[in-house]
Design a protein around this motif. Structure first.
Motif, short mmCIF file in Angstrom:
data_model
loop_
_atom_site.label_atom_id
_atom_site.label_comp_id
_atom_site.label_asym_id
_atom_site.label_seq_id
_atom_site.Cartn_x
_atom_site.Cartn_y
_atom_site.Cartn_z
N LEU A 26 0.79 -1.14 0.12
CA LEU A 26 0.03 0.04 0.03
C LEU A 26 0.74 1.23 0.04
CD1 LEU A 26 -2.78 -1.00 2.57
CD2 LEU A 26 -2.61 -1.45 -0.05
N VAL A 27 0.19 2.36 -0.69
CA VAL A 27 1.06 3.60 -0.70
C VAL A 27 1.48 4.22 0.94
CG1 VAL A 27 0.72 6.09 -1.21
CG2 VAL A 27 -0.07 4.21 -2.65
N LYS A 28 2.37 4.49 1.17
CA LYS A 28 2.83 5.04 2.50
C LYS A 28 3.81 6.06 2.26
CE LYS A 28 3.75 0.77 3.58
NZ LYS A 28 3.44 0.27 1.99
N ASP A 29 4.58 6.31 3.49
CA ASP A 29 5.64 7.41 3.34
C ASP A 29 6.69 7.13 2.37
OD1 ASP A 29 7.61 9.11 4.04
OD2 ASP A 29 7.95 8.59 5.95
N PRO A 30 6.80 7.93 1.61
CA PRO A 30 7.75 7.76 0.40
C PRO A 30 9.45 7.25 1.12
CG PRO A 30 6.85 9.50 -0.19
CD PRO A 30 6.23 9.18 1.09
N GLU A 31 9.77 7.80 2.24
CA GLU A 31 11.03 7.35 2.82
C GLU A 31 11.17 6.11 3.24
OE1 GLU A 31 12.20 10.09 6.02
OE2 GLU A 31 12.43 11.76 4.71
N ARG A 32 10.11 5.54 3.69
CA ARG A 32 9.97 4.10 4.22
C ARG A 32 10.06 3.23 2.89
NH1 ARG A 32 5.49 1.83 7.39
NH2 ARG A 32 6.73 0.36 7.45
N LEU A 33 9.38 3.65 1.80
CA LEU A 33 9.35 2.99 0.47
C LEU A 33 10.68 2.83 -0.13
CD1 LEU A 33 5.96 4.12 -0.84
CD2 LEU A 33 6.52 1.83 -0.33
N VAL A 34 11.26 4.05 -0.11
CA VAL A 34 12.69 3.93 -0.78
C VAL A 34 13.61 3.18 0.04
CG1 VAL A 34 14.72 5.47 -1.17
CG2 VAL A 34 12.23 6.27 -2.08
N ALA A 35 13.46 3.29 1.49
CA ALA A 35 14.39 2.64 2.36
C ALA A 35 14.16 0.81 1.86
CB ALA A 35 14.11 2.64 3.88
N ALA A 36 13.08 0.48 1.66
CA ALA A 36 12.79 -0.92 1.73
C ALA A 36 13.46 -1.40 0.29
CB ALA A 36 11.36 -1.04 1.72
N TYR A 37 13.78 -0.49 -0.52
CA TYR A 37 14.44 -0.93 -1.69
C TYR A 37 15.93 -0.48 -1.93
CZ TYR A 37 9.80 -2.52 -3.10
OH TYR A 37 8.67 -3.09 -3.18
N ASP A 38 16.47 -0.04 -0.67
CA ASP A 38 17.76 0.69 -0.63
C ASP A 38 18.40 0.36 0.73
OD1 ASP A 38 20.28 1.58 -1.42
OD2 ASP A 38 19.46 3.50 -1.67
N ASP A 39 18.43 -0.73 1.23
CA ASP A 39 18.81 -0.95 2.63
C ASP A 39 20.18 -0.50 2.82
OD1 ASP A 39 20.60 -3.49 2.62
OD2 ASP A 39 19.12 -3.50 1.11
N ALA A 40 20.64 -0.22 4.22
CA ALA A 40 21.75 0.39 4.52
C ALA A 40 22.73 -0.77 4.41
CB ALA A 40 21.49 0.69 5.99
N GLN A 41 22.50 -2.06 4.44
CA GLN A 41 23.45 -3.12 4.34
C GLN A 41 23.89 -3.47 2.70
OE1 GLN A 41 23.01 -6.65 6.48
NE2 GLN A 41 21.25 -5.85 7.68
N GLY A 42 23.16 -2.83 1.76
CA GLY A 42 23.52 -2.87 0.57
C GLY A 42 23.08 -4.36 -0.14
N VAL A 43 22.09 -4.97 0.59
CA VAL A 43 21.65 -6.29 0.06
C VAL A 43 21.10 -6.08 -1.25
CG1 VAL A 43 20.55 -8.49 0.44
CG2 VAL A 43 21.94 -7.36 2.33
#
Length: 324
Positions: A197-214
């Motif tokens: 579902l549509v939600k805060d864009p920052e959360r969405l982007v983070a889900a596809y660009d994780d800090a660990q680089g996986v």
């Protein structure tokens, strides 16, 4: 009981890969379909992604199933469950167990393009549940829905498309897929659809660009697939992972950005492709949905939405629709 049908041969997959890559690398802008992420390494990387703190999707969907699986089973009242793009089938087990408790489930038909992965997971399930007829199908559900062994006349079917698989389609192909699912069902059969579902864009982007680089490794892995399968000479390390939110289309795009100008040779296609410095190639879209819009798309395809469930935070939905 365990059986497996092969609607896709290695030759079919090779032909599809060649077509997709030739078309994608010569288009403007360049693109590659996300289904080619999933060689053995790509599948392992995706499983790792599902466990990342930023990737809420898998946890949210599982939370819905943990609470609502029995309710879904009662509402569907189906004796045959077909899962499109089944993968490891781990979360589907919650649904299968609930349908078993409901007393109706006789047949499970998992469908996936990855034959070895599908055979292993489906056989494990058949060993665990010897009373269940597990009829696995190696196939591309975008092409082979009409070939699925989905029950005898008089039974009731449910097709499940879980995860965010529908969101990987652009609107035109997405409408076509929904119509194809409807054509595979009889009136009264059901369709269980997972949707992010549509939600805060920052959360969405983070889900596809994780800090660990996986996710970055997962994205670049498609270039390794092309190197291995088609004799290409991509340098995966020469491309940066990009994830961005498109507020107009309400989807995430994953791209690969070339760090420098380069020429890539794809030996098996006898193709040379130039990338400019900073040029981006799209590798995935992941559309996010609103309830009203999704209901309209389902209605256009011949479904009547009946039930809507979400996790407690309202991040992810499972919707049950009836074929009319």
């Amino acid at each position: 009981m365990f059986r497996i049908d092969h609607n896709l041969s290695a030759g079919d997959l090779d032909k599809a890969l060649r077509t997709d890559v030739a078309e994608g690398l010569t288009s403007r802008p360049k693109s590659l379909p996300p289904k080619w992420f999933y060689d053995e390494r790509g599948s392992a990387l995706f499983e790792e992604i599902t466990r990342l703190p930023e990737y809420y999707l898998a946890r949210a969907e599982r939370a819905v199933l943990e609470v609502r699986a029995d309710e879904i089973a009662r509402a569907a009242d189906a004796d045959t469950l077909v899962e499109l793009g089944s993968g490891s089938g781990a979360k589907t087990r919650l649904l299968i167990d609930a349908m078993g408790r409901h007393g109706k489930l006789e047949r499970f038909v998992p469908v996936d393009v990855s034959g070895d992965f599908l055979a292993a997971s489906a056989r494990r399930l058949a060993d665990d549940l010897p009373h269940l007829d597990v009829h696995a199908v190696v196939g591309d559900f975008e092409q082979h829905l009409g070939l699925l062994p989905i029950g005898e006349e008089g039974g009731r079917r449910m097709i499940a498309l879980l995860g965010s698989t529908l969101g990987n389609q652009e609107p035109g192909p997405r409408a076509g897929l929904l119509r194809a699912v409807r054509a595979a069902l009889r009136p009264g059969d059901s369709f269980l659809l997972g949707a992010d579902l549509v939600k805060d864009p920052e959360r969405l982007v983070a889900a596809y660009d994780d800090a660990q680089g996986v996710t970055a490794s997962f994205n670049r892995n498609v270039l390794s697939v092309l190197n291995h399968r088609l004799g290409a000479d991509f340098d995966p390390g020469g491309f940066d992972h990009v994830a961005l939110w498109d507020p107009e289309r309400e989807w995430i795009e994953m791209r690969l950005r070339s760090r420098a100008g380069r020429r890539v040779h794809v030996r098996e296609l006898d193709l040379e492709v130039d990338f400019a410095e900073g040029e981006e190639m799209r590798t995935e879209v992941s559309a996010k949905f609103r309830r009203e819009g999704l209901a309209a798309e389902l209605a256009d395809a011949g479904f009547a939405p009946e039930h809507w469930w979400t996790d407690p935070d309202g991040d992810f939905s499972l919707g049950l629709s009836r074929a009319v």
